[in-house]
Design a protein around this motif. Structure first.
Motif, PDB file in Angstrom:
ATOM      1  N   LEU A 100      74.446  68.499  -4.694  1.00  0.00           N
ATOM      2  CA  LEU A 100      75.717  69.162  -4.462  1.00  0.00           C
ATOM      3  C   LEU A 100      75.705  70.385  -5.310  1.00  0.00           C
ATOM      4  CD1 LEU A 100      77.570  66.309  -3.343  1.00  0.00           C
ATOM      5  CD2 LEU A 100      76.594  67.661  -1.591  1.00  0.00           C
ATOM      6  N   GLY A 101      74.989  71.203  -5.452  1.00  0.00           N
ATOM      7  CA  GLY A 101      74.717  72.074  -6.530  1.00  0.00           C
ATOM      8  C   GLY A 101      74.615  71.379  -7.974  1.00  0.00           C
ATOM      9  N   ASN A 102      75.762  71.315  -8.895  1.00  0.00           N
ATOM     10  CA  ASN A 102      75.564  70.763 -10.224  1.00  0.00           C
ATOM     11  C   ASN A 102      76.023  69.446  -9.952  1.00  0.00           C
ATOM     12  OD1 ASN A 102      74.828  73.133 -12.017  1.00  0.00           O
ATOM     13  ND2 ASN A 102      76.882  73.866 -11.603  1.00  0.00           N
ATOM     14  N   VAL A 103      76.419  68.917  -9.104  1.00  0.00           N
ATOM     15  CA  VAL A 103      76.650  67.642  -8.625  1.00  0.00           C
ATOM     16  C   VAL A 103      75.508  66.779  -8.221  1.00  0.00           C
ATOM     17  CG1 VAL A 103      78.288  66.006  -7.575  1.00  0.00           C
ATOM     18  CG2 VAL A 103      79.252  68.050  -8.665  1.00  0.00           C
ATOM     19  N   ILE A 104      75.087  65.657  -8.576  1.00  0.00           N
ATOM     20  CA  ILE A 104      73.997  64.945  -7.955  1.00  0.00           C
ATOM     21  C   ILE A 104      74.600  63.526  -7.514  1.00  0.00           C
ATOM     22  CG2 ILE A 104      71.669  63.774  -8.771  1.00  0.00           C
ATOM     23  CD1 ILE A 104      71.790  66.914  -8.720  1.00  0.00           C
ATOM     24  N   ALA A 105      74.228  63.130  -6.620  1.00  0.00           N
ATOM     25  CA  ALA A 105      74.359  61.847  -5.842  1.00  0.00           C
ATOM     26  C   ALA A 105      73.508  60.812  -5.626  1.00  0.00           C
ATOM     27  CB  ALA A 105      75.379  62.086  -4.645  1.00  0.00           C
ATOM     28  N   GLU A 106      73.253  59.942  -6.462  1.00  0.00           N
ATOM     29  CA  GLU A 106      72.083  59.084  -6.442  1.00  0.00           C
ATOM     30  C   GLU A 106      72.350  57.902  -5.562  1.00  0.00           C
ATOM     31  OE1 GLU A 106      69.091  56.115  -8.975  1.00  0.00           O
ATOM     32  OE2 GLU A 106      70.450  57.477 -10.095  1.00  0.00           O
ATOM     33  N   VAL A 107      71.504  57.660  -4.512  1.00  0.00           N
ATOM     34  CA  VAL A 107      71.744  56.512  -3.546  1.00  0.00           C
ATOM     35  C   VAL A 107      71.330  55.378  -4.168  1.00  0.00           C
ATOM     36  CG1 VAL A 107      70.969  55.688  -1.228  1.00  0.00           C
ATOM     37  CG2 VAL A 107      71.165  58.100  -1.669  1.00  0.00           C
ATOM     38  N   LEU A 108      72.241  54.194  -4.255  1.00  0.00           N
ATOM     39  CA  LEU A 108      72.111  53.013  -4.352  1.00  0.00           C
ATOM     40  C   LEU A 108      72.133  52.017  -3.325  1.00  0.00           C
ATOM     41  CD1 LEU A 108      74.511  52.724  -7.684  1.00  0.00           C
ATOM     42  CD2 LEU A 108      72.015  53.252  -7.735  1.00  0.00           C
ATOM     43  N   HIS A 109      70.953  51.244  -3.148  1.00  0.00           N
ATOM     44  CA  HIS A 109      71.234  50.480  -1.877  1.00  0.00           C
ATOM     45  C   HIS A 109      72.058  49.098  -2.440  1.00  0.00           C
ATOM     46  CE1 HIS A 109      69.141  47.545   1.500  1.00  0.00           C
ATOM     47  NE2 HIS A 109      70.150  48.293   1.720  1.00  0.00           N
ATOM     48  N   LEU A 110      73.088  48.744  -1.763  1.00  0.00           N
ATOM     49  CA  LEU A 110      73.894  47.717  -2.159  1.00  0.00           C
ATOM     50  C   LEU A 110      74.383  46.806  -1.125  1.00  0.00           C
ATOM     51  CD1 LEU A 110      76.501  49.933  -4.341  1.00  0.00           C
ATOM     52  CD2 LEU A 110      74.528  48.571  -5.070  1.00  0.00           C
ATOM     53  N   PRO A 111      73.223  45.895  -0.471  1.00  0.00           N
ATOM     54  CA  PRO A 111      73.540  45.039   0.566  1.00  0.00           C
ATOM     55  C   PRO A 111      74.497  44.187   0.249  1.00  0.00           C
ATOM     56  CG  PRO A 111      71.476  44.755  -0.258  1.00  0.00           C
ATOM     57  CD  PRO A 111      71.950  45.999  -1.167  1.00  0.00           C
ATOM     58  N   GLY A 112      75.180  43.533   1.174  1.00  0.00           N
ATOM     59  CA  GLY A 112      76.029  42.135   0.868  1.00  0.00           C
ATOM     60  C   GLY A 112      77.090  42.418   1.951  1.00  0.00           C
ATOM     61  N   HIS A 113      77.937  43.136   1.917  1.00  0.00           N
ATOM     62  CA  HIS A 113      79.113  43.439   2.783  1.00  0.00           C
ATOM     63  C   HIS A 113      78.118  43.592   4.037  1.00  0.00           C
ATOM     64  CE1 HIS A 113      82.924  44.436   4.632  1.00  0.00           C
ATOM     65  NE2 HIS A 113      82.354  45.734   4.771  1.00  0.00           N
ATOM     66  N   THR A 114      77.327  44.797   4.321  1.00  0.00           N
ATOM     67  CA  THR A 114      76.398  44.689   5.330  1.00  0.00           C
ATOM     68  C   THR A 114      75.056  45.003   4.779  1.00  0.00           C
ATOM     69  OG1 THR A 114      76.428  47.219   5.386  1.00  0.00           O
ATOM     70  CG2 THR A 114      78.236  45.918   6.722  1.00  0.00           C
ATOM     71  N   PRO A 115      74.062  44.582   5.676  1.00  0.00           N
ATOM     72  CA  PRO A 115      72.440  44.883   5.126  1.00  0.00           C
ATOM     73  C   PRO A 115      72.331  46.294   4.501  1.00  0.00           C
ATOM     74  CG  PRO A 115      72.787  43.281   6.904  1.00  0.00           C
ATOM     75  CD  PRO A 115      73.935  44.338   6.966  1.00  0.00           C
ATOM     76  N   GLU A 116      72.822  47.162   5.306  1.00  0.00           N
ATOM     77  CA  GLU A 116      72.398  48.544   5.061  1.00  0.00           C
ATOM     78  C   GLU A 116      73.269  49.470   4.111  1.00  0.00           C
ATOM     79  OE1 GLU A 116      75.741  48.818   7.877  1.00  0.00           O
ATOM     80  OE2 GLU A 116      73.807  47.625   7.908  1.00  0.00           O
ATOM     81  N   HIS A 117      74.277  48.644   3.545  1.00  0.00           N
ATOM     82  CA  HIS A 117      75.296  49.430   2.545  1.00  0.00           C
ATOM     83  C   HIS A 117      74.524  49.941   1.495  1.00  0.00           C
ATOM     84  CE1 HIS A 117      78.990  49.909   0.406  1.00  0.00           C
ATOM     85  NE2 HIS A 117      79.677  49.348   1.335  1.00  0.00           N
ATOM     86  N   LEU A 118      75.375  51.323   1.187  1.00  0.00           N
ATOM     87  CA  LEU A 118      74.752  52.267   0.126  1.00  0.00           C
ATOM     88  C   LEU A 118      75.663  52.469  -0.599  1.00  0.00           C
ATOM     89  CD1 LEU A 118      75.712  55.267   0.549  1.00  0.00           C
ATOM     90  CD2 LEU A 118      73.304  55.044   2.319  1.00  0.00           C
ATOM     91  N   GLY A 119      75.845  52.653  -2.047  1.00  0.00           N
ATOM     92  CA  GLY A 119      76.451  53.513  -2.823  1.00  0.00           C
ATOM     93  C   GLY A 119      76.186  54.543  -3.339  1.00  0.00           C
ATOM     94  N   LEU A 120      77.112  55.372  -4.017  1.00  0.00           N
ATOM     95  CA  LEU A 120      76.628  56.828  -4.526  1.00  0.00           C
ATOM     96  C   LEU A 120      76.797  56.887  -6.110  1.00  0.00           C
ATOM     97  CD1 LEU A 120      77.616  59.075  -1.642  1.00  0.00           C
ATOM     98  CD2 LEU A 120      75.447  58.626  -2.248  1.00  0.00           C
ATOM     99  N   LEU A 121      75.747  56.976  -6.933  1.00  0.00           N
ATOM    100  CA  LEU A 121      76.248  57.125  -8.401  1.00  0.00           C
ATOM    101  C   LEU A 121      76.157  58.658  -8.712  1.00  0.00           C
ATOM    102  CD1 LEU A 121      76.550  55.606 -11.080  1.00  0.00           C
ATOM    103  CD2 LEU A 121      74.087  55.875 -11.302  1.00  0.00           C
ATOM    104  N   VAL A 122      77.264  59.235  -9.051  1.00  0.00           N
ATOM    105  CA  VAL A 122      77.421  60.614  -9.004  1.00  0.00           C
ATOM    106  C   VAL A 122      77.392  61.041 -10.461  1.00  0.00           C
ATOM    107  CG1 VAL A 122      79.104  62.557  -8.633  1.00  0.00           C
ATOM    108  CG2 VAL A 122      78.848  60.559  -6.886  1.00  0.00           C
ATOM    109  N   THR A 123      76.892  62.136 -10.785  1.00  0.00           N
ATOM    110  CA  THR A 123      76.632  62.988 -12.202  1.00  0.00           C
ATOM    111  C   THR A 123      77.075  64.377 -11.948  1.00  0.00           C
ATOM    112  OG1 THR A 123      74.962  61.411 -12.903  1.00  0.00           O
ATOM    113  CG2 THR A 123      75.142  63.365 -14.042  1.00  0.00           C
TER     114      THR A 123
END
Length: 250
Positions: A100-123
């Protein structure tokens, strides 16, 4: 970086976000629940083009407006690659980066609440090379971890959640936690009314997040499971694409 947090209480208690780079006018919406026009106006007000619409998971407590927002704006609709969908979407995998321009969102697969759940680690590269915040959806919320029986067995979900919590606990203390819900949501049991926290604070004071042993966390998640949200199975089915034409036209 531009960040806007939206607290919702109707039809369910949830949080959605607008995040992006003001310098390059590129943004993303995370976990939309309001009508598409709401986010279009919010993005216009801060000069962002919505490039991505991201659902952290297939929700059971409400019907997402993510697909409709993506169609209205021409943005890519983003879910983890394991999501079972009835229509096309951008399937992202663990470690993939959304720019996102100077913003980077790295995908983290974080299953548990649901199997496909993801998070976003943002820099934000204009501020530094280390991550600044993490969108945790319903995996880690302020005061609790997300319930685990809405899309799998409670035990299978809890074991997956343990691994996801371990991964989040390894992040630096200063990383800001931006959850998908707050007090009043049916997706957690001890949620705070404060909709923002840090990894360090949650590691110290979130009783579920502080549990390091898998068997202890599983036992905790299996105790006193609350009633499911109204129409939970129906909501997940619609979010997977059933009846999508009705939602898009709303």
């Amino acid at each position: 970086m531009i960040l806007r947090q939206f607290l919702h209480s109707d039809p369910t208690v949830a949080i959605s976000y607008l995040v992006g780079c003001g310098g390059q006018a590129i943004g993303a919406v995370v976990d939309p629940i309001a009508a598409p026009d709401f986010y279009v106006r919010a993005a216009e007000n801060v000069g962002l083009e919505i490039r991505y619409v991201i659902d952290t998971h297939l929700h059971a407590d409400h019907v997402s407006t993510g697909h409709a927002l993506a169609e209205a704006t021409g943005a890519e609709y983003v879910l983890h690659e394991s999501a079972a969908m009835a229509y096309p979407f951008r399937a992202v995998r663990d470690g993939e980066r959304l720019q996102l321009g100077n913003v980077i969102a790295e995908v983290l697969h974080l299953p548990g609440h649901t199997p496909e759940h993801l998070g976003l680690l943002v820099t934000d590269r204009t501020r530094g090379d280390e991550p600044w915040m993490v969108f945790t959806g319903h995996t880690l919320m302020v005061g609790d971890l997300g319930r685990t029986e809405l899309a799998s067995s409670a035990e299978v979900g809890a074991r997956a959640l343990h691994a996801s919590a371990e991964r989040l606990r390894a992040l630096p203390d200063h990383v800001q936690v931006l959850p998908g819900a707050f007090s009043g949501s049916v997706c957690g049991r001890g949620l705070s009314g404060n909709p923002v926290s840090t990894i360090g604070f949650e590691r110290r004071f979130n009783r579920a997040f502080a549990i390091e042993r898998e068997d202890e966390l599983v036992a905790m998640m299996l105790r006193d499971i609350p009633a499911p949200p109204p129409r939970a199975a129906e909501n997940r089915a619609v979010n997977m694409g059933a009846g999508l034409e009705t939602i898009s036209a709303a």
